[in-house]
Scaffold this motif. Structure first.
Motif, PDB file in Angstrom:
ATOM      1  N   ALA A 143      67.705   7.109  26.391  1.00  0.00           N
ATOM      2  CA  ALA A 143      68.052   7.986  27.525  1.00  0.00           C
ATOM      3  C   ALA A 143      67.615   9.404  27.249  1.00  0.00           C
ATOM      4  O   ALA A 143      67.466   9.805  26.103  1.00  0.00           O
ATOM      5  N   ASN A 144      67.437  10.186  28.314  1.00  0.00           N
ATOM      6  CA  ASN A 144      67.133  11.599  28.148  1.00  0.00           C
ATOM      7  C   ASN A 144      68.409  12.337  27.721  1.00  0.00           C
ATOM      8  O   ASN A 144      69.497  12.031  28.215  1.00  0.00           O
ATOM      9  N   LEU A 145      68.258  13.308  26.820  1.00  0.00           N
ATOM     10  CA  LEU A 145      69.417  14.013  26.288  1.00  0.00           C
ATOM     11  C   LEU A 145      70.251  14.663  27.393  1.00  0.00           C
ATOM     12  O   LEU A 145      71.469  14.695  27.338  1.00  0.00           O
ATOM     13  N   PHE A 146      69.572  15.194  28.422  1.00  0.00           N
ATOM     14  CA  PHE A 146      70.302  15.936  29.458  1.00  0.00           C
ATOM     15  C   PHE A 146      70.620  15.104  30.699  1.00  0.00           C
ATOM     16  O   PHE A 146      71.725  15.114  31.195  1.00  0.00           O
ATOM     17  N   TRP A 147      69.647  14.385  31.222  1.00  0.00           N
ATOM     18  CA  TRP A 147      69.947  13.649  32.461  1.00  0.00           C
ATOM     19  C   TRP A 147      70.146  12.145  32.222  1.00  0.00           C
ATOM     20  O   TRP A 147      70.183  11.345  33.143  1.00  0.00           O
ATOM     21  N   GLY A 148      70.372  11.777  30.968  1.00  0.00           N
ATOM     22  CA  GLY A 148      70.774  10.417  30.640  1.00  0.00           C
ATOM     23  C   GLY A 148      69.882   9.351  31.255  1.00  0.00           C
ATOM     24  O   GLY A 148      68.666   9.396  31.133  1.00  0.00           O
ATOM     25  N   HIS A 149      70.502   8.405  31.974  1.00  0.00           N
ATOM     26  CA  HIS A 149      69.741   7.279  32.542  1.00  0.00           C
ATOM     27  C   HIS A 149      69.421   7.479  34.019  1.00  0.00           C
ATOM     28  O   HIS A 149      69.161   6.501  34.736  1.00  0.00           O
ATOM     29  N   LEU A 150      69.462   8.736  34.442  1.00  0.00           N
ATOM     30  CA  LEU A 150      69.235   9.019  35.864  1.00  0.00           C
ATOM     31  C   LEU A 150      67.935   8.389  36.365  1.00  0.00           C
ATOM     32  O   LEU A 150      67.913   7.723  37.407  1.00  0.00           O
ATOM     33  N   THR A 151      66.858   8.571  35.623  1.00  0.00           N
ATOM     34  CA  THR A 151      65.575   8.052  36.112  1.00  0.00           C
ATOM     35  C   THR A 151      65.540   6.522  36.057  1.00  0.00           C
ATOM     36  O   THR A 151      64.973   5.877  36.935  1.00  0.00           O
ATOM     37  N   THR A 152      66.202   5.935  35.049  1.00  0.00           N
ATOM     38  CA  THR A 152      66.234   4.468  34.937  1.00  0.00           C
ATOM     39  C   THR A 152      66.875   3.848  36.176  1.00  0.00           C
ATOM     40  O   THR A 152      66.469   2.780  36.640  1.00  0.00           O
ATOM     41  N   LEU A 153      67.910   4.535  36.703  1.00  0.00           N
ATOM     42  CA  LEU A 153      68.681   3.945  37.803  1.00  0.00           C
ATOM     43  C   LEU A 153      68.373   4.573  39.160  1.00  0.00           C
ATOM     44  O   LEU A 153      69.028   4.266  40.150  1.00  0.00           O
ATOM     45  N   ALA A 154      67.353   5.463  39.196  1.00  0.00           N
ATOM     46  CA  ALA A 154      67.103   6.231  40.424  1.00  0.00           C
ATOM     47  C   ALA A 154      66.789   5.335  41.620  1.00  0.00           C
ATOM     48  O   ALA A 154      67.269   5.566  42.723  1.00  0.00           O
ATOM     49  N   ASP A 155      66.000   4.287  41.406  1.00  0.00           N
ATOM     50  CA  ASP A 155      65.623   3.416  42.519  1.00  0.00           C
ATOM     51  C   ASP A 155      66.732   2.382  42.750  1.00  0.00           C
ATOM     52  O   ASP A 155      66.859   1.407  42.012  1.00  0.00           O
ATOM     53  N   ARG A 156      67.532   2.605  43.790  1.00  0.00           N
ATOM     54  CA  ARG A 156      68.702   1.741  43.984  1.00  0.00           C
ATOM     55  C   ARG A 156      68.321   0.297  44.256  1.00  0.00           C
ATOM     56  O   ARG A 156      69.053  -0.630  43.916  1.00  0.00           O
ATOM     57  N   SER A 157      67.142   0.086  44.859  1.00  0.00           N
ATOM     58  CA  SER A 157      66.786  -1.298  45.169  1.00  0.00           C
ATOM     59  C   SER A 157      66.331  -2.041  43.904  1.00  0.00           C
ATOM     60  O   SER A 157      66.181  -3.263  43.921  1.00  0.00           O
ATOM     61  N   ALA A 158      66.128  -1.297  42.787  1.00  0.00           N
ATOM     62  CA  ALA A 158      65.724  -1.982  41.551  1.00  0.00           C
ATOM     63  C   ALA A 158      66.866  -2.013  40.541  1.00  0.00           C
ATOM     64  O   ALA A 158      66.723  -2.585  39.456  1.00  0.00           O
ATOM     65  N   GLN A 159      68.015  -1.411  40.926  1.00  0.00           N
ATOM     66  CA  GLN A 159      69.109  -1.255  39.959  1.00  0.00           C
ATOM     67  C   GLN A 159      69.622  -2.574  39.376  1.00  0.00           C
ATOM     68  O   GLN A 159      69.800  -2.705  38.170  1.00  0.00           O
ATOM     69  N   LEU A 160      69.831  -3.556  40.259  1.00  0.00           N
ATOM     70  CA  LEU A 160      70.434  -4.799  39.780  1.00  0.00           C
ATOM     71  C   LEU A 160      69.548  -5.468  38.739  1.00  0.00           C
ATOM     72  O   LEU A 160      70.010  -5.920  37.692  1.00  0.00           O
ATOM     73  N   LYS A 161      68.256  -5.519  39.039  1.00  0.00           N
ATOM     74  CA  LYS A 161      67.318  -6.161  38.108  1.00  0.00           C
ATOM     75  C   LYS A 161      67.211  -5.363  36.809  1.00  0.00           C
ATOM     76  O   LYS A 161      67.155  -5.925  35.730  1.00  0.00           O
ATOM     77  N   LYS A 162      67.194  -4.045  36.939  1.00  0.00           N
ATOM     78  CA  LYS A 162      67.070  -3.182  35.751  1.00  0.00           C
ATOM     79  C   LYS A 162      68.279  -3.375  34.834  1.00  0.00           C
ATOM     80  O   LYS A 162      68.144  -3.551  33.623  1.00  0.00           O
ATOM     81  N   VAL A 163      69.465  -3.356  35.433  1.00  0.00           N
ATOM     82  CA  VAL A 163      70.676  -3.509  34.623  1.00  0.00           C
ATOM     83  C   VAL A 163      70.707  -4.906  33.982  1.00  0.00           C
ATOM     84  O   VAL A 163      71.076  -5.061  32.813  1.00  0.00           O
ATOM     85  N   ALA A 164      70.265  -5.918  34.729  1.00  0.00           N
ATOM     86  CA  ALA A 164      70.236  -7.280  34.168  1.00  0.00           C
ATOM     87  C   ALA A 164      69.304  -7.307  32.945  1.00  0.00           C
ATOM     88  O   ALA A 164      69.628  -7.903  31.902  1.00  0.00           O
ATOM     89  N   GLU A 165      68.174  -6.659  33.088  1.00  0.00           N
ATOM     90  CA  GLU A 165      67.198  -6.606  31.982  1.00  0.00           C
ATOM     91  C   GLU A 165      67.810  -5.911  30.758  1.00  0.00           C
ATOM     92  O   GLU A 165      67.713  -6.416  29.643  1.00  0.00           O
ATOM     93  N   LEU A 166      68.482  -4.781  30.994  1.00  0.00           N
ATOM     94  CA  LEU A 166      69.033  -4.014  29.869  1.00  0.00           C
ATOM     95  C   LEU A 166      70.201  -4.745  29.204  1.00  0.00           C
ATOM     96  O   LEU A 166      70.305  -4.773  27.982  1.00  0.00           O
TER      97      LEU A 166
END
Ligand code: HEM
Length: 491
Positions: free
Chosen positions: A35-58
């Motif tokens: 994660a980025n030191l300041f904005w954490g996982h903001l960019t990882t989760l920014a696209d809401r339509s990809a969130q479920l798949k991203k979280v499943a992957e992680l």
């Protein structure tokens, strides 16, 4: 001026250091994806339509337990491992609901979904029999069937349509069902459109979702100046007035009858049953009863409408599965009659349909994530300690899409539910443990009644043109581009 600027810079720096330390030291034993030191996982989760798949992957990559962090919020600890789930879902220290549920309290109060502590325990004990009485469930099946007939009428109007979104239809169907089974009220939403009461229910749900998703509306000090706050006041006024009218009528008719018209109580809706509890001296005040009825209205329609829509969408794309559903109908009713008299026993016999429903609820869990707050430390088997007051999210979507639990997880394969080898705590559309869904049996009967009826009347086909769903987690799982299918009348 310089002094003020220096002071502000120092405060901001100290605050950032505090947040970074808090988020890294406090939960240091829980794996944190890069994660980025300041904005954490903001960019990882920014696209809401990809969130479920991203979280499943992680969650798969990091062993089913991770922490994600978007400043200035506290880190979200997410669980998707079956053994940890089994531990937490049954743990006495994980029975309280997490922060997000607070926004529903203005409407649902201490009802079963939002309540906690001893009060929740007592109410759960009192309400459980309402959902399990065979005679009541049998009566409810007649209501499901009657309102399912209206749905068939409505689907007939879509026959010339190359494709249509099933979700709005399912919403009206489930609203009609929940109003009649909860309060004995015939709303006729399917035929006449949403009543103002039902619109207020919808409005309250949408407002709660917007509050959960907004970084600002979470704060009361800001929220009370928003448009949503005013709309919420209006909607609550409408809901309260509607309910007060019902309850005063009910009480009048109940007290004027020395013997209940339906002596064994089999035709009682939920409200009748709760009022009887009150008459028998059990500790349910008028306010408690209203909170529970509101809770059933909220918990019992959107979830079921979502489940039904995804099941229809899945069937439309799998003609071979539809054929098997139909074969089962033929076996149970002796012929392919479209409108047999369907009973509770018939629905219990629909084992293949059960598997179809379970598989669709696996691929598309209507509640993709739900949360708890810990009232004491919980030590996991691997030695990791989840500290008191931590909020945890159970990412059901990730569990259901884990190839270790379900090989070829993206495929729609109902047969996997016909074998007896589903691992415990891997299929959780209704959650599990003491706070699992109290309405599971009710929901499964309603879904079976509806899907079997629709399958007997219509061949379900993919939308024209075909398309991919855009899934997003709100309170329920939503498809931002609808759940479209097309229909052909069975002859
Ligand atoms: C397909 C339909 C349904 C699904 C997928 C579903 C799913 C769930 C889930 C996952 C929970 C646990 C949530 C949490 O722990 O935060 C829950 C709780 C609950 N559900 Fe359902 N539900 C469905 C239908 C219903 C129906 C029809 C009713 C009532 C008529 C209902 C009433 C409730 C209540 C009252 C709770 C809170 C139980 C407690 O905490 O003691 N649900 N449901």
């Amino acid at each position: 001026m310089l002094v003020t600027a220096t002071l502000i810079c120092t405060i901001v720096t100290l605050l950032l250091i505090y947040l970074i330390l808090r988020n890294n030291l406090h939960l240091k034993d829980i794996p944190k994806p890069e994660a980025n030191l300041f904005w954490g996982h903001l960019t990882t989760l920014a696209d809401r339509s990809a969130q479920l798949k991203k979280v499943a992957e992680l969650t798969q990559k990091y062993g089913g337990l991770i922490r994600l962090y978007i400043p200035p919020k506290r880190p979200a600890v997410l669980v998707a491992d079956k053994d940890i789930l089994q531990n937490i879902l049954n743990n006495e220290n994980a029975l309280e609901k997490s922060q997000d549920y607070q926004y529903l309290k203005v409407w649902l109060g201490e009802g079963l979904i939002t309540g906690g502590g001893v009060q929740w325990r007592n109410r759960r004990r009192m309400l459980t029999p309402c959902f399990g009485r065979m005679s009541t469930l049998k009566h409810f099946v007649q209501i499901f069937e009657k309102l399912g007939d209206v749905l068939v009428e409505k689907f007939n109007e879509q026959l010339d349509n190359p494709s249509f979104d099933v979700f709005p239809h399912m919403k009206l169907f489930t609203l009609d069902v929940i109003c009649e089974t909860s309060m004995g009220i015939i709303t006729n939403c399917q035929r006449d459109g949403n009543t103002s009461y039902c619109q207020s229910i919808e409005e309250m749900t949408r407002i709660a979702i917007r509050r959960m998703l907004s970084p600002l509306k979470r704060f009361d000090a800001f929220y009370q100046f928003t448009n949503d706050y005013q709309k919420q006041k209006e909607a609550l006024k409408e809901i309260d007035a509607f309910y007060e009218n019902i309850i005063s009528n009910k009480k009048r008719t109940m007290s004027s009858k020395s013997v209940e018209e339906d002596e064994d109580g089999s035709k009682q809706n939920f409200l009748d049953q709760l009022l009887r509890h009150q008459e028998n001296g059990e500790a349910l005040s008028d306010k408690d009863i209203q909170e529970e009825i509101n809770t059933f209205m909220f918990g019992g329609h959107d979830t079921t409408a979502t489940g039904l829509s995804f099941i229809l969408y899945s069937l439309a794309r799998h003609p071979n599965v539809q054929e098997k559903v139909l074969e089962e109908q033929e076996t149970i009713f002796g012929s392919l009659e479209k409108d047999p008299e369907v009973t509770y026993a018939h629905l219990q016999d629909m084992k293949y349909l059960d598997a179809v429903i379970n598989e669709a609820l696996r691929l598309y869990p209507p509640i993709p994530v739900f949360g708890r707050k810990l009232t004491d430390d919980i030590k996991l088997e691997n030695g990791v300690v989840l500290p008191k007051t931590l909020s945890i999210g159970f990412t059901v979507y990730s569990v259901h899409h884990n190839p270790e639990y379900f090989p070829d997880p993206e495929k729609f394969l109902p047969e996997r539910f016909l074998k007896d080898d589903i691992m415990p705590y891997t299929h959780l559309p209704f959650s599990a443990g003491p706070r699992s869904c109290i309405g599971k049996k009710f929901a499964m009967l309603q879904i079976k009644s509806c899907i079997s009826k629709i399958s007997r009347h219509f061949k379900l086909l993919p939308s024209i043109p075909d398309y991919e769903l855009k899934l997003m987690p709100e309170i329920t799982l939503v498809s931002k581009n609808g759940m479209r299918i097309s229909l052909e009348k069975r002859t």
